[in-house]
Write a protein that holds these residues in place. Sequence first.
Motif, short mmCIF file in Angstrom:
data_model
loop_
_atom_site.label_atom_id
_atom_site.label_comp_id
_atom_site.label_asym_id
_atom_site.label_seq_id
_atom_site.Cartn_x
_atom_site.Cartn_y
_atom_site.Cartn_z
N TYR A 1 -65.03 2.36 -6.41
CA TYR A 1 -64.07 3.21 -5.71
C TYR A 1 -62.70 2.55 -5.76
N THR A 2 -61.66 3.35 -6.05
CA THR A 2 -60.30 2.82 -6.16
C THR A 2 -59.34 3.62 -5.29
N CYS A 3 -58.18 3.03 -5.05
CA CYS A 3 -57.16 3.62 -4.17
C CYS A 3 -56.72 4.99 -4.67
N TYR B 1 -67.68 7.92 -15.99
CA TYR B 1 -66.30 7.86 -15.49
C TYR B 1 -65.78 9.25 -15.17
N GLN B 2 -65.33 9.41 -13.93
CA GLN B 2 -64.67 10.65 -13.53
C GLN B 2 -63.92 10.40 -12.23
N ARG B 3 -62.66 10.06 -12.34
CA ARG B 3 -61.87 9.80 -11.13
C ARG B 3 -61.84 11.05 -10.27
N GLU B 4 -62.11 10.86 -8.97
CA GLU B 4 -62.24 11.93 -7.98
C GLU B 4 -63.51 12.74 -8.21
N GLY B 5 -64.43 12.23 -9.01
CA GLY B 5 -65.70 12.91 -9.24
C GLY B 5 -66.74 12.48 -8.23
N SER B 6 -68.01 12.64 -8.60
CA SER B 6 -69.12 12.33 -7.70
C SER B 6 -70.05 11.31 -8.34
N VAL B 7 -70.65 10.49 -7.51
CA VAL B 7 -71.60 9.48 -7.98
C VAL B 7 -72.94 10.15 -8.30
N ARG C 1 -59.93 5.50 -0.46
CA ARG C 1 -60.43 5.24 -1.80
C ARG C 1 -61.27 6.41 -2.29
N GLN C 2 -61.33 6.56 -3.61
CA GLN C 2 -62.11 7.63 -4.21
C GLN C 2 -62.96 7.06 -5.34
N PHE C 3 -64.02 7.76 -5.66
CA PHE C 3 -64.88 7.34 -6.76
C PHE C 3 -64.11 7.40 -8.07
#
Length: 348
Positions: free
Chosen positions: A322-324, A262-268, A289-291
């Motif tokens: 990915y979320t808004c 888990y890391q909002r605005e992070g990288s897959v 949307r962002q990761f």
Amino acid sequence: LRDTKQIKMELGFVEEPENTWRLLRCYFPSKVGGKPAWLDPEHLPSVDDMECGCCHKPLVFLLQLYSPNDDKLDSFHRTIFVFCCTNGTCYSSENDAFPFKVFRSMLPKENDYYPADPPDYDEPNAIRECSQFTNLCGLCGNHGVKKCSRCREVQYCSKDHQVFHWKLLHKYQCSKPKDENNEVEMEKSILFSEKELVIEPEPTAPKKENTESEFENLKNHIQSGDYTEEELNDAVANVKSDKAFEKFQKQIAVEPEQVIRYQREGSVLWCSSENIPSKIPSCECGAQRQFEFQIMPQLLNHLKVDHSIEGPTIDWGTVAIYTCHDDCNISPYIKEYCWLQHFSKEAI
């Protein structure tokens, strides 16, 4: 409460709950399996929304993450729900209708369903604050729109689950006292085992290794005539694929039991250089949307998926959610986007 704007990567682990009542919705749980602990208990996703995009059968609850956003008043309570198909054939489908559905639900601090003060997480009597607003499917816990025509008490999300429930259990219980032991056995036959998701910061990652030498070797080979141009392209693709898988393996080796990153605005952390999305669709509100997080293959071990049986089974390398970016609140359950990636054939 966790702030979704945190910078450091966090990892999710599956654990047996010390108290099962803490997985009820009034305690804002993060969990795997069982029935969904709906955040908004009244305005649930429709039956059509809960169908697999491949086979159109009802989806089953996979997991939910409680991830409040301290930057928005509307997101004081915020939960991401993930549902999946139990038909293994859908996971080998080559179309874009992946066997997953993702929903985001949010509520402000002052709402119709929960007290403004946080619950006592050591007090089971807090559940008195959480009455049921919507009739739920007796089998999976999704929105129930059909009733048993005989007892008129048990509801179902679909004809499929009504028929399944009747054959397995309800015909023995209809209009009779409920047998809780049989109910538990029934749920285990279609639902994933219910466990708690515990979130912790990721330990220091291993140092990255320099891979330039491998590409330099390829370059020298082509200059010396050892490779044709076509062979070089294939070799480069294989090295990239191997390196993506190698990076994936080294990263998860730090905490092998992780089931969530888990890391909002992070990288897959991709498990392959193949089948990576070039563009993520925008939210229904128009924002990008962002990761936010990804589901790791280790979760399959906890779901007790048997890969030894003949035919396709539930399977994935990783599932990216990915979320808004604006965390919009256009409906009680906003549809979000996910991407299913399998391991490359070279890595298997």
